[in-house]
Design a protein around this motif. Structure first.
Motif, mmCIF file in Angstrom:
data_model
loop_
_atom_site.group_PDB
_atom_site.id
_atom_site.type_symbol
_atom_site.label_atom_id
_atom_site.label_comp_id
_atom_site.label_asym_id
_atom_site.label_seq_id
_atom_site.Cartn_x
_atom_site.Cartn_y
_atom_site.Cartn_z
ATOM 1 N N GLU A 146 -20.431 -20.302 66.778
ATOM 2 C CA GLU A 146 -21.761 -20.630 66.840
ATOM 3 C C GLU A 146 -22.262 -20.959 65.682
ATOM 4 O OE1 GLU A 146 -26.276 -18.664 68.204
ATOM 5 O OE2 GLU A 146 -24.185 -17.742 68.278
ATOM 6 N N VAL A 147 -21.882 -19.944 64.397
ATOM 7 C CA VAL A 147 -22.142 -20.145 63.132
ATOM 8 C C VAL A 147 -21.818 -21.808 62.764
ATOM 9 C CG1 VAL A 147 -21.791 -19.478 60.826
ATOM 10 C CG2 VAL A 147 -22.314 -17.801 62.606
ATOM 11 N N ARG A 148 -20.596 -22.057 62.897
ATOM 12 C CA ARG A 148 -20.024 -23.089 62.406
ATOM 13 C C ARG A 148 -20.793 -24.425 63.186
ATOM 14 N NH1 ARG A 148 -15.021 -21.036 61.692
ATOM 15 N NH2 ARG A 148 -14.384 -21.080 63.603
ATOM 16 N N SER A 149 -20.873 -24.350 64.558
ATOM 17 C CA SER A 149 -21.519 -25.405 64.932
ATOM 18 C C SER A 149 -23.147 -25.568 65.049
ATOM 19 C CB SER A 149 -21.101 -25.443 66.744
ATOM 20 O OG SER A 149 -21.755 -24.247 67.355
ATOM 21 N N ARG A 150 -23.649 -24.336 65.038
ATOM 22 C CA ARG A 150 -25.036 -24.627 64.910
ATOM 23 C C ARG A 150 -25.828 -24.367 63.745
ATOM 24 N NH1 ARG A 150 -28.327 -22.381 69.799
ATOM 25 N NH2 ARG A 150 -29.600 -24.182 68.907
ATOM 26 N N LEU A 151 -25.549 -23.510 62.518
ATOM 27 C CA LEU A 151 -26.055 -23.257 61.490
ATOM 28 C C LEU A 151 -25.538 -24.130 60.430
ATOM 29 C CD1 LEU A 151 -26.446 -19.316 62.049
ATOM 30 C CD2 LEU A 151 -28.208 -20.908 62.558
ATOM 31 N N ILE A 152 -24.466 -24.465 60.420
ATOM 32 C CA ILE A 152 -23.788 -25.187 59.226
ATOM 33 C C ILE A 152 -24.511 -26.316 58.755
ATOM 34 C CG2 ILE A 152 -21.723 -26.083 60.442
ATOM 35 C CD1 ILE A 152 -21.827 -24.633 56.856
ATOM 36 N N THR A 153 -24.686 -27.118 59.960
ATOM 37 C CA THR A 153 -25.341 -28.308 59.745
ATOM 38 C C THR A 153 -26.736 -28.431 58.960
ATOM 39 O OG1 THR A 153 -26.393 -28.356 61.932
ATOM 40 C CG2 THR A 153 -24.160 -29.401 61.803
ATOM 41 N N SER A 154 -27.275 -27.043 58.983
ATOM 42 C CA SER A 154 -28.726 -27.134 58.310
ATOM 43 C C SER A 154 -28.514 -26.060 57.207
ATOM 44 C CB SER A 154 -29.793 -26.822 59.383
ATOM 45 O OG SER A 154 -29.524 -25.358 60.216
ATOM 46 N N TYR A 155 -27.583 -25.562 56.817
ATOM 47 C CA TYR A 155 -27.462 -24.695 55.711
ATOM 48 C C TYR A 155 -27.813 -25.283 54.475
ATOM 49 C CZ TYR A 155 -25.475 -21.116 52.788
ATOM 50 O OH TYR A 155 -24.991 -20.114 51.804
ATOM 51 N N VAL A 156 -28.678 -24.303 53.643
ATOM 52 C CA VAL A 156 -28.869 -25.212 52.413
ATOM 53 C C VAL A 156 -28.441 -23.880 51.398
ATOM 54 C CG1 VAL A 156 -30.802 -25.388 50.707
ATOM 55 C CG2 VAL A 156 -30.717 -26.008 53.315
ATOM 56 N N GLY A 157 -28.353 -22.869 51.566
ATOM 57 C CA GLY A 157 -28.001 -21.813 50.320
ATOM 58 C C GLY A 157 -28.535 -20.248 50.745
ATOM 59 N N PHE A 158 -28.383 -19.418 49.935
ATOM 60 C CA PHE A 158 -28.588 -18.154 50.001
ATOM 61 C C PHE A 158 -29.023 -17.364 48.737
ATOM 62 C CE2 PHE A 158 -24.384 -17.644 48.785
ATOM 63 C CZ PHE A 158 -24.177 -16.184 48.266
#
Length: 112
Positions: A25-37
């Motif tokens: 789920e992290v890979r498929s749903r969140l990675i495409t919009s991840y900017v940083g932390f």
């Protein structure tokens, strides 16, 4: 280790199979919009694009996390000019490291 009777253990309660599903789920749903932390003493702030899709993905991810990591406090914020969706996760000692190891490191690897 339990700090006192009112503080839940800082541990994820996912089974190995559930952890694999979350990883997908992290890979498929969140990675495409991840900017940083950003890290701070008792947690982290994870930044995503400010799109409707990102907001929904972060909200669904957070909803699932409530079931396995009940020790943490989650806050989703979206502020003008709506360029980012920010997920802030805080909690007792150990919270930052659990989410750094289990979520942020995956996002960082996939984003590179």
């Amino acid at each position: 280790m339990r700090q006192n009777d009112s503080t839940p253990d800082v541990a994820c309660t996912l089974t190995e199979e559930q952890e694999k599903e979350r990883s997908e789920e992290v890979r498929s749903r969140l990675i495409t919009s991840y900017v940083g932390f950003d890290e701070f003493e008792n947690g982290l702030r994870i930044r995503f694009d400010g799109t409707e899709e990102s907001l929904l993905a972060v909200a669904e991810f957070t909803s699932a996390e409530l079931k396995c990591c009940a020790f943490a406090e989650y806050a989703i914020s979206v502020s003008p000019p709506y360029e980012e969706t920010v997920l802030t996760i805080t909690g007792p000692e150990g919270t930052r490291q659990i989410f750094r190891d289990g979520l942020v490191d995956r996002l960082e690897v996939e984003a590179s």
